[in-house]
Design an enzyme around this catalytic site. Structure first.
Site, short mmCIF file in Angstrom:
data_model
loop_
_atom_site.label_atom_id
_atom_site.label_comp_id
_atom_site.label_asym_id
_atom_site.label_seq_id
_atom_site.Cartn_x
_atom_site.Cartn_y
_atom_site.Cartn_z
N THR A 43 57.40 44.90 78.84
CA THR A 43 56.38 45.94 78.70
C THR A 43 55.91 46.05 77.25
O THR A 43 54.71 46.11 76.97
CB THR A 43 56.94 47.29 79.16
OG1 THR A 43 57.42 47.17 80.49
CG2 THR A 43 55.86 48.37 79.10
N TYR A 106 52.35 49.59 91.24
CA TYR A 106 51.06 49.90 91.87
C TYR A 106 51.12 49.85 93.39
O TYR A 106 50.66 50.78 94.06
CB TYR A 106 49.93 48.98 91.36
CG TYR A 106 48.56 49.44 91.82
CD1 TYR A 106 47.94 50.51 91.19
CD2 TYR A 106 47.92 48.83 92.89
CE1 TYR A 106 46.70 50.96 91.62
CE2 TYR A 106 46.68 49.27 93.33
CZ TYR A 106 46.08 50.34 92.69
OH TYR A 106 44.87 50.80 93.13
N TYR A 132 64.70 45.23 86.56
CA TYR A 132 64.16 46.17 85.58
C TYR A 132 63.61 47.36 86.33
O TYR A 132 62.64 47.24 87.08
CB TYR A 132 63.08 45.47 84.76
CG TYR A 132 62.39 46.31 83.71
CD1 TYR A 132 62.90 47.53 83.27
CD2 TYR A 132 61.19 45.88 83.14
CE1 TYR A 132 62.25 48.29 82.30
CE2 TYR A 132 60.54 46.61 82.16
CZ TYR A 132 61.07 47.82 81.75
OH TYR A 132 60.42 48.57 80.79
N ARG A 137 56.81 54.06 84.75
CA ARG A 137 55.66 53.14 84.67
C ARG A 137 55.28 52.55 86.02
O ARG A 137 54.11 52.33 86.29
CB ARG A 137 55.97 52.00 83.69
CG ARG A 137 55.95 52.42 82.22
CD ARG A 137 56.12 51.20 81.32
NE ARG A 137 56.06 51.57 79.91
CZ ARG A 137 54.95 51.61 79.18
NH1 ARG A 137 53.78 51.34 79.75
NH2 ARG A 137 54.99 51.93 77.90
N LYS A 160 68.29 46.25 83.77
CA LYS A 160 67.79 47.08 82.67
C LYS A 160 67.36 48.38 83.31
O LYS A 160 66.37 48.44 84.04
CB LYS A 160 66.60 46.41 81.96
CG LYS A 160 65.96 47.31 80.90
CD LYS A 160 64.70 46.69 80.32
CE LYS A 160 64.05 47.65 79.31
NZ LYS A 160 62.78 47.10 78.76
N ILE A 202 68.24 46.74 76.16
CA ILE A 202 67.00 46.01 75.91
C ILE A 202 66.08 47.01 75.24
O ILE A 202 65.60 47.95 75.86
CB ILE A 202 66.42 45.43 77.21
CG1 ILE A 202 67.38 44.36 77.77
CG2 ILE A 202 65.05 44.82 76.95
CD1 ILE A 202 66.92 43.72 79.06
#
Length: 291
Positions: A43, A106, A132, A137, A160, A202
């Site tokens: 990201t 999305y 992840y 997000r 993560k 991370i």
């Protein structure tokens, strides 16, 4: 398999194009300062604004420049399973150690769809996968029971976790194999994350303060939480300042303060950080003796 301070690298741009020379220098500096791994095209690397050709070139350059000195966990996420597979296939071919794959964004798949996405990737490619989870997000959330199911797949080796829910460290630790790596995705929660059984981060902040972040993670791993708290207190204002405006604007600005001439260019829709954000970054850098 992975531990310590692993920066989610920014992707420098100059005049609209990938600034390869600056990126190579950043990779070298990160390794010299003690980072234990590298993540290109996450990201923070603005992967969502890269073409597939650019995405693959950034990964390729990172692997080349790291030259086996530290593992490279290539960002391979997509909301499209086929495109994620494309990234994984390229990353395996060019020598990446693993692929970091974000939950599909999305589309908003349910837990069955999330599992099917990752399962398909493991069937199509044997590159080790780091899950992840960043619900803020992606809107989707890889729930602990889904993580536990995915951890049984042979190539799923780590997560993560940027959910912000510290109790999930224990959920994952109790439900997943002992060798499954638990990595924080939120810098300011890393102290609590590691104390709960995590093995590293991370990190966004490690872009700017790699030595301090590496020392912090080393203190946690050795069980020296007095030292870890001292280092966390130094880093904490920087953790917050780097998200005082839309990331990665503040971190690129911070890098320009720490590394002379480092480009601050962003790709739309990202725009430069506000004056208030820059002032917060300046104060945090000074407080950490980084400028």
């Amino acid at each position: 398999m992975f531990s310590g301070s692993i920066p989610a690298l920014v992707t420098p741009f100059r005049d609209g194009s990938f600034a390869e020379e600056e990126f190579r220098a950043l990779v070298d500096w990160q390794i010299e300062q003690g980072s234990s791994g590298l993540v290109p095209c996450g990201t923070t690397g603005e992967s969502s604004t890269l073409s597939n050709a650019e995405h693959h070139r950034v990964i390729e350059v990172c692997v080349e420049q790291a030259a086996g000195r530290v593992p490279v966990i290539a960002g391979c996420g997509s909301n499209d399973t086929t495109n994620a597979m494309l990234h994984l296939n390229f990353s395996r071919k060019c020598g990446a150690t693993a692929g970091l794959v974000v939950a599909p964004y999305y589309n908003r798949p349910n837990q069955e769809g999330i599992y099917a996405h990752f399962e398909a990737l493991t069937k199509g490619n044997d590159l080790p996968l780091v899950l992840y989870n960043v619900p803020a997000r992606t809107v989707t959330d890889i729930l602990p029971e889904t993580v536990a199911a995915l951890a049984k797949l042979p190539s799923v080796v780590a997560i993560k976790d940027a959910s912000g829910e510290i109790d999930r460290v224990t959920d994952h630790r109790l439900a997943c194999p002992k060798k499954f790596c638990l990595l924080s995705g939120v810098d300011e929660l890393s102290l609590a994350f590691n104390a709960s059984g995590g093995g590293g981060c991370i990190s966004v902040t490690a872009n700017v303060a790699p030595k301090l972040c590496a020392e912090f993670q080393a203190a946690c791993q050795s069980g020296d939480y007095d030292k870890a708290r001292e280092l966390n207190d130094i880093l904490y204002p920087l953790h917050k300042a780097l998200f005082s405006d839309a990331s990665p604007g503040p971190v690129k600005y911070a890098l320009s303060r720490v590394i002379d001439g480092f480009p601050t260019d962003l790709r739309l829709p990202m725009t430069p950080p506000s004056e208030a954000s820059r002032k917060a970054v300046d104060a945090a850098l000074e407080g950490a003796s980084l400028v």
